[in-house]
Structures are given as C-alpha cells and as structure tokens.
Design a protein around this motif. Structure first.
Motif, PDB file in Angstrom:
ATOM      1  N   GLU A   1      17.488  42.523  30.022  1.00 60.58           N
ATOM      2  CA  GLU A   1      17.778  41.094  29.910  1.00 60.58           C
ATOM      3  C   GLU A   1      17.513  40.594  28.495  1.00 60.58           C
ATOM      4  OE1 GLU A   1      15.486  39.310  33.063  1.00 60.58           O
ATOM      5  OE2 GLU A   1      17.133  39.569  34.498  1.00 60.58           O
ATOM      6  N   LEU A   2      16.441  41.074  27.878  1.00 63.67           N
ATOM      7  CA  LEU A   2      16.146  40.675  26.498  1.00 63.67           C
ATOM      8  C   LEU A   2      17.238  41.153  25.541  1.00 63.67           C
ATOM      9  CD1 LEU A   2      12.306  41.365  26.428  1.00 63.67           C
ATOM     10  CD2 LEU A   2      13.418  39.126  26.244  1.00 63.67           C
ATOM     11  N   ALA A   3      17.674  42.387  25.706  1.00 65.12           N
ATOM     12  CA  ALA A   3      18.719  42.936  24.832  1.00 65.12           C
ATOM     13  C   ALA A   3      20.040  42.195  25.017  1.00 65.12           C
ATOM     14  CB  ALA A   3      18.904  44.425  25.105  1.00 65.12           C
ATOM     15  N   LEU A   4      20.408  41.922  26.249  1.00 62.37           N
ATOM     16  CA  LEU A   4      21.654  41.210  26.506  1.00 62.37           C
ATOM     17  C   LEU A   4      21.576  39.778  25.975  1.00 62.37           C
ATOM     18  CD1 LEU A   4      24.475  41.190  27.694  1.00 62.37           C
ATOM     19  CD2 LEU A   4      23.468  40.752  29.939  1.00 62.37           C
TER      20      LEU A   4
ATOM     21  N   LEU B   1      33.873  38.296  31.784  1.00 61.58           N
ATOM     22  CA  LEU B   1      35.290  38.642  31.753  1.00 61.58           C
ATOM     23  C   LEU B   1      36.070  37.742  30.798  1.00 61.58           C
ATOM     24  CD1 LEU B   1      35.950  39.428  35.526  1.00 61.58           C
ATOM     25  CD2 LEU B   1      35.893  41.049  33.608  1.00 61.58           C
ATOM     26  N   THR B   2      35.685  36.476  30.723  1.00 61.36           N
ATOM     27  CA  THR B   2      36.324  35.558  29.777  1.00 61.36           C
ATOM     28  C   THR B   2      36.114  36.043  28.351  1.00 61.36           C
ATOM     29  OG1 THR B   2      36.100  33.667  31.261  1.00 61.36           O
ATOM     30  CG2 THR B   2      36.336  33.179  28.907  1.00 61.36           C
ATOM     31  N   LEU B   3      34.894  36.445  28.020  1.00 59.14           N
ATOM     32  CA  LEU B   3      34.617  36.939  26.667  1.00 59.14           C
ATOM     33  C   LEU B   3      35.376  38.232  26.378  1.00 59.14           C
ATOM     34  CD1 LEU B   3      30.783  36.200  26.452  1.00 59.14           C
ATOM     35  CD2 LEU B   3      32.613  35.039  25.189  1.00 59.14           C
TER      36      LEU B   3
ATOM     37  N   LYS C   1      25.071  32.269  42.894  1.00 60.65           N
ATOM     38  CA  LYS C   1      25.538  31.581  41.695  1.00 60.65           C
ATOM     39  C   LYS C   1      25.737  32.540  40.526  1.00 60.65           C
ATOM     40  CE  LYS C   1      21.098  30.671  39.701  1.00 60.65           C
ATOM     41  NZ  LYS C   1      21.112  32.017  39.180  1.00 60.65           N
ATOM     42  N   ASP C   2      25.191  33.737  40.599  1.00 64.25           N
ATOM     43  CA  ASP C   2      25.320  34.680  39.488  1.00 64.25           C
ATOM     44  C   ASP C   2      26.732  35.204  39.295  1.00 64.25           C
ATOM     45  OD1 ASP C   2      22.713  34.408  38.639  1.00 64.25           O
ATOM     46  OD2 ASP C   2      21.978  35.986  39.948  1.00 64.25           O
ATOM     47  N   VAL C   3      27.636  34.836  40.181  1.00 59.20           N
ATOM     48  CA  VAL C   3      29.030  35.201  39.997  1.00 59.20           C
ATOM     49  C   VAL C   3      29.562  34.574  38.698  1.00 59.20           C
ATOM     50  CG1 VAL C   3      30.043  33.310  41.347  1.00 59.20           C
ATOM     51  CG2 VAL C   3      31.207  35.511  41.213  1.00 59.20           C
ATOM     52  N   TRP C   4      28.944  33.497  38.253  1.00 60.90           N
ATOM     53  CA  TRP C   4      29.372  32.878  36.987  1.00 60.90           C
ATOM     54  C   TRP C   4      29.143  33.800  35.801  1.00 60.90           C
ATOM     55  CZ3 TRP C   4      25.885  31.757  33.050  1.00 60.90           C
ATOM     56  CH2 TRP C   4      24.528  31.776  33.390  1.00 60.90           C
ATOM     57  N   LEU C   5      28.166  34.683  35.882  1.00 61.97           N
ATOM     58  CA  LEU C   5      27.954  35.649  34.797  1.00 61.97           C
ATOM     59  C   LEU C   5      29.134  36.608  34.687  1.00 61.97           C
ATOM     60  CD1 LEU C   5      24.177  36.521  35.338  1.00 61.97           C
ATOM     61  CD2 LEU C   5      25.164  35.034  33.576  1.00 61.97           C
ATOM     62  N   VAL C   6      29.672  37.006  35.823  1.00 62.81           N
ATOM     63  CA  VAL C   6      30.839  37.893  35.828  1.00 62.81           C
ATOM     64  C   VAL C   6      32.030  37.150  35.223  1.00 62.81           C
ATOM     65  CG1 VAL C   6      32.441  39.225  37.274  1.00 62.81           C
ATOM     66  CG2 VAL C   6      30.003  39.186  37.824  1.00 62.81           C
ATOM     67  N   GLY C   7      32.242  35.915  35.641  1.00 67.67           N
ATOM     68  CA  GLY C   7      33.351  35.132  35.106  1.00 67.67           C
ATOM     69  C   GLY C   7      33.232  34.902  33.612  1.00 67.67           C
ATOM     70  N   ALA C   8      32.040  34.578  33.155  1.00 67.55           N
ATOM     71  CA  ALA C   8      31.828  34.357  31.720  1.00 67.55           C
ATOM     72  C   ALA C   8      32.024  35.653  30.946  1.00 67.55           C
ATOM     73  CB  ALA C   8      30.426  33.794  31.478  1.00 67.55           C
TER      74      ALA C   8
ATOM     75  N   LEU D   1      32.535  43.049  23.387  1.00 66.01           N
ATOM     76  CA  LEU D   1      31.446  43.990  23.675  1.00 66.01           C
ATOM     77  C   LEU D   1      30.333  43.324  24.487  1.00 66.01           C
ATOM     78  CD1 LEU D   1      30.222  46.800  23.281  1.00 66.01           C
ATOM     79  CD2 LEU D   1      29.251  45.970  21.124  1.00 66.01           C
ATOM     80  N   VAL D   2      29.895  42.159  24.049  1.00 65.13           N
ATOM     81  CA  VAL D   2      28.831  41.466  24.769  1.00 65.13           C
ATOM     82  C   VAL D   2      29.343  41.013  26.141  1.00 65.13           C
ATOM     83  CG1 VAL D   2      29.129  39.091  23.935  1.00 65.13           C
ATOM     84  CG2 VAL D   2      26.863  39.942  24.398  1.00 65.13           C
ATOM     85  N   GLY D   3      30.655  40.732  26.231  1.00 67.42           N
ATOM     86  CA  GLY D   3      31.250  40.375  27.515  1.00 67.42           C
ATOM     87  C   GLY D   3      31.206  41.529  28.509  1.00 67.42           C
ATOM     88  N   LEU D   4      31.399  42.751  28.019  1.00 68.24           N
ATOM     89  CA  LEU D   4      31.292  43.924  28.898  1.00 68.24           C
ATOM     90  C   LEU D   4      29.884  44.050  29.474  1.00 68.24           C
ATOM     91  CD1 LEU D   4      33.302  46.690  26.983  1.00 68.24           C
ATOM     92  CD2 LEU D   4      33.841  45.689  29.211  1.00 68.24           C
ATOM     93  N   GLY D   5      28.889  43.865  28.616  1.00 67.15           N
ATOM     94  CA  GLY D   5      27.505  43.931  29.076  1.00 67.15           C
ATOM     95  C   GLY D   5      27.190  42.850  30.089  1.00 67.15           C
ATOM     96  N   LEU D   6      27.657  41.643  29.813  1.00 67.47           N
ATOM     97  CA  LEU D   6      27.421  40.522  30.714  1.00 67.47           C
ATOM     98  C   LEU D   6      28.129  40.728  32.052  1.00 67.47           C
ATOM     99  CD1 LEU D   6      26.086  37.782  31.006  1.00 67.47           C
ATOM    100  CD2 LEU D   6      28.081  36.755  29.913  1.00 67.47           C
ATOM    101  N   THR D   7      29.345  41.243  32.002  1.00 68.75           N
ATOM    102  CA  THR D   7      30.091  41.512  33.233  1.00 68.75           C
ATOM    103  C   THR D   7      29.369  42.561  34.082  1.00 68.75           C
ATOM    104  OG1 THR D   7      32.186  40.965  32.158  1.00 68.75           O
ATOM    105  CG2 THR D   7      32.308  42.290  34.164  1.00 68.75           C
TER     106      THR D   7
END
Length: 139
Positions: free
Chosen positions: A61-64, A125-127, A116-123, A77-83
């Motif tokens: 979590e700190l690295a992301l 994928l958007t990135l 609610k963490d589904v928003w992390l996947v959406g964000a 790249l950061v979007g892949l990690g977040l997804t």
C-alpha cells in the motif's frame, strides 16, 4: 502524467499511503484477523505467516500510494498496480461470507466498506486506458 490525472492520483495516493501507514505495525491478533480474511478469498495466502502478510500488505500500500503521488511514474503503469490491488479487494468482498446479500452482489451493512473498493478498479482502468490511448484519439 496528464494534469487531469492529478486529482485522481493525489486523492487515491494519499488514501493508500495512510492505509499502508496504519497497517505498518499490525501484529498478533490484528495481523491474524487481516490474514484470515485474506486467506478466505485467496487460500494460497495460508502459506504466508500473518505477521509477514501484514508487513507485505503495508509495504504494498505504501509503494502504490507513493507511485500514485510521484508524477514521473506513468499513469498506465500506476493504473495497472491500482487495478490489480483493487481487484484483490473486490475478490475479498465477493468471497467473504456475510458481506453480500444472499444471491446478489449487493453489499450487506458489513460489506459496504469493501464493496466500495470497486472504485479502485475503475480508477486504475481509467489511468491505464488513458495512458495507452494515443493523444490524437482522445478527442
């Protein structure tokens, strides 16, 4: 990084950093509870000791969070990690008994925090998509 990504990356990055910092010193029963919930969704994690799992989760979590806040890290790249991270949380939500209403993906009161963490996947994928689509096609 596009200027339009700043609010998204800053808000999620700060959230992730805070989450990682709060898990940094998890030990004993708290680490065991976190580990047990994760094992319910991903049985392979049973091989990882609870204290070690809590440390790896905290560092992840700190690295992301840091990657989201550093403008030099490409959005795709950061979007892949977040997804990936968000998908893990969604899997946890879907596989943990009592978090969903019977026969539905709708959350129970206990499941609202994870649903609610589904928003992390959406964000994420958007990135990823915005980082991969050529500028001339974004109009």
């Amino acid at each position: 990084m596009r200027i339009a990504h700043v609010p998204l990356r800053a808000s999620i990055g700060a959230y992730m950093l805070n989450s990682g910092l709060t898990k940094r010193n998890l030990e004993g029963e708290a680490a065991q509870a976190t580990h047990s919930m994760a094992v319910g969704a991903i049985p392979q994690l049973r091989q990882v000791p609870p204290d070690r799992f809590a440390k790896v989760l905290s560092y992840s979590e700190l690295a992301l969070g840091a990657a989201l806040l550093v403008p030099l890290v490409p959005s795709a790249l950061v979007g892949l990690g977040l997804t990936a991270f968000g998908a893990g949380l969604v899997q946890l939500y879907l596989k943990t008994p009592g978090l969903r209403q019977p026969g539905s993906v709708r959350p129970t009161e206990a499941g609202s925090g994870l649903a609610k963490d589904v928003w992390l996947v959406g964000a994420g994928l958007t990135l990823v998509l915005d980082g991969l689509i050529p500028r001339r096609l974004r109009r």
